[in-house]
Design an enzyme around this catalytic site. Sequence first.
Site, mmCIF file in Angstrom:
data_model
loop_
_atom_site.group_PDB
_atom_site.id
_atom_site.type_symbol
_atom_site.label_atom_id
_atom_site.label_comp_id
_atom_site.label_asym_id
_atom_site.label_seq_id
_atom_site.Cartn_x
_atom_site.Cartn_y
_atom_site.Cartn_z
ATOM 1 N NE ARG A 66 0.661 14.222 15.634
ATOM 2 C CZ ARG A 66 1.128 14.683 16.803
ATOM 3 N NH1 ARG A 66 1.663 15.885 16.880
ATOM 4 N NH2 ARG A 66 1.056 13.960 17.891
ATOM 5 C CE1 TYR A 106 5.371 5.263 -8.412
ATOM 6 C CE2 TYR A 106 5.910 5.428 -6.076
ATOM 7 C CZ TYR A 106 5.585 6.026 -7.277
ATOM 8 O OH TYR A 106 5.459 7.391 -7.340
ATOM 9 C CG ASP A 134 1.297 -0.160 -4.370
ATOM 10 O OD1 ASP A 134 0.133 0.160 -4.711
ATOM 11 O OD2 ASP A 134 2.269 0.607 -4.481
ATOM 12 C CE LYS A 164 0.142 7.708 -9.096
ATOM 13 N NZ LYS A 164 0.958 6.593 -8.653
HETATM 14 C C1 LIG Z 1 2.051 6.578 -7.725
HETATM 15 C C2 LIG Z 1 2.230 5.317 -7.013
HETATM 16 C C3 LIG Z 1 2.622 5.295 -5.685
HETATM 17 C C4 LIG Z 1 2.992 6.544 -4.924
HETATM 18 O O1 LIG Z 1 1.922 7.419 -4.746
HETATM 19 P P1 LIG Z 1 2.180 8.972 -4.475
HETATM 20 O O2 LIG Z 1 0.887 9.458 -3.958
HETATM 21 O O3 LIG Z 1 2.580 9.584 -5.787
HETATM 22 O O4 LIG Z 1 3.279 9.080 -3.459
HETATM 23 C C5 LIG Z 1 2.737 4.081 -5.062
HETATM 24 N N1 LIG Z 1 2.468 2.919 -5.704
HETATM 25 C C6 LIG Z 1 2.079 2.903 -6.988
HETATM 26 C C7 LIG Z 1 1.794 1.597 -7.637
HETATM 27 C C8 LIG Z 1 1.958 4.094 -7.692
HETATM 28 O O5 LIG Z 1 1.607 4.063 -8.967
#
Ligand SMILES: *Cc1c(COP(=O)(O)O)cnc(C)c1O
Length: 391
Positions: free
Chosen positions: A57, A110, A182, A207
């Site tokens: 882990r 988000y 983010d 992404k």
């Molecule tokens: C998709 C997204 C997230 C979350 O990511 P996941 O892997 O789907 O949990 C967070 N911030 C932004 C800007 C996103 O587009």
Amino acid sequence: MSKRRPNQKPGTRLAHAGRDPERFHGFVNTPIYRGSTVLFPTAAALEANDQEYTYGRLGTPTVKALAEAIAELEGGHATLLTPSGLSAIATTFLALLSAADHVLVTDSVYRPTRRFCDSVLKRLGIETTYYDPRVGAGIKKLLKPNTKMVFTESPGSQTFEVQDIPAIAKAAHAAGAMVVLDNTWATPLYFKPFAQGADVSIQAATKYIVGHADAMLGTITANEAVWPKVAHTHDELGLCPGPEDVYLGLRGLRSLGVRLARHQASGLALAEWLARRPEVARVIHPALPSDPGHAIWKRDFTGASWLFAVVLKPASKKAVAAMLDGLELFGMGYSWGGFESLIIPFDPSTYRTATHWNGEGLALRLHVGLEEVDDLKADLEAGFARFATNS
Ligand SMILES: *Cc1c(COP(=O)(O)O)cnc(C)c1O
């Protein structure tokens, strides 16, 4: 591991960061390590518990390879991996905030991040105030004595407001608050979070880093001061992404530069084309000089990703549905960043609280994939024809 070399460009480092073929019999890629148990050779080693790996882990060579590469690219002290982007965000909040603290969160955040603030943080007695993403140095007026964090996302989800991160960081730091970003839209290739004042940078690696719509993954990169807090909470929450998903993150990372360049060019070409369409009221894309965020984007970013929005002129729901339903290349789905084009309608007016959304008509978010741009234009053009016959 491959040494950090500040004289090499990020595109070069993408191919080499986090790799150490000598340790793996010359194989170019770090293998997928599966494992829970790690053995200790002696009772003394067990007691000391200081060998490189001690428990599945807590990390494997595969995890270490990706974490080192991301830390180097983002320009932070070190990186933690989580099973999704949202878990990276949630972990960061839980690591840095306690009961009776106050957090400022951009109104363009988000949406699931917002839900986390409104549910879990609220239950824990942590107060959230949403602010206008374009607040800049004006954030100073919103900082309270108990404000511990300013959460930013630039450009914002769906509506792509570019934030003045250096100005926000200056005011936040003067008041003793941390800045979390983010950084999913720009990736560390197009925005250097720590150089611009962030203390923590998050990637929904799901992404662009994974880049092929086939795995979920998140990263938390922190500066040296904040690192111990996020590392402890990450450990205490028991977060560990699966080995295949980590490997897919490494695999995607190697081609991030060329994918971004191609998507950026196609995205810009399509944005300019859409801006000239009679059905379109406006295009929201920070790389277009007409965009309200263009000046800050130009100052702080080194590129634009291929996720942007268009606001249509007022039209019937039926016309928009006819356009979307017949598209052959643009799929309808949420998780962007893969090789394929996507489109979704959205309406931020239903959940924003600090800003007012002025949509002339329905808004569409486009993700421009790796297809040939002429084919994508033809797909949208046929969509606009269906739109016209159903108006
Ligand atoms: C998709 C997204 C997230 C979350 O990511 P996941 O892997 O789907 O949990 C967070 N911030 C932004 C800007 C996103 O587009």
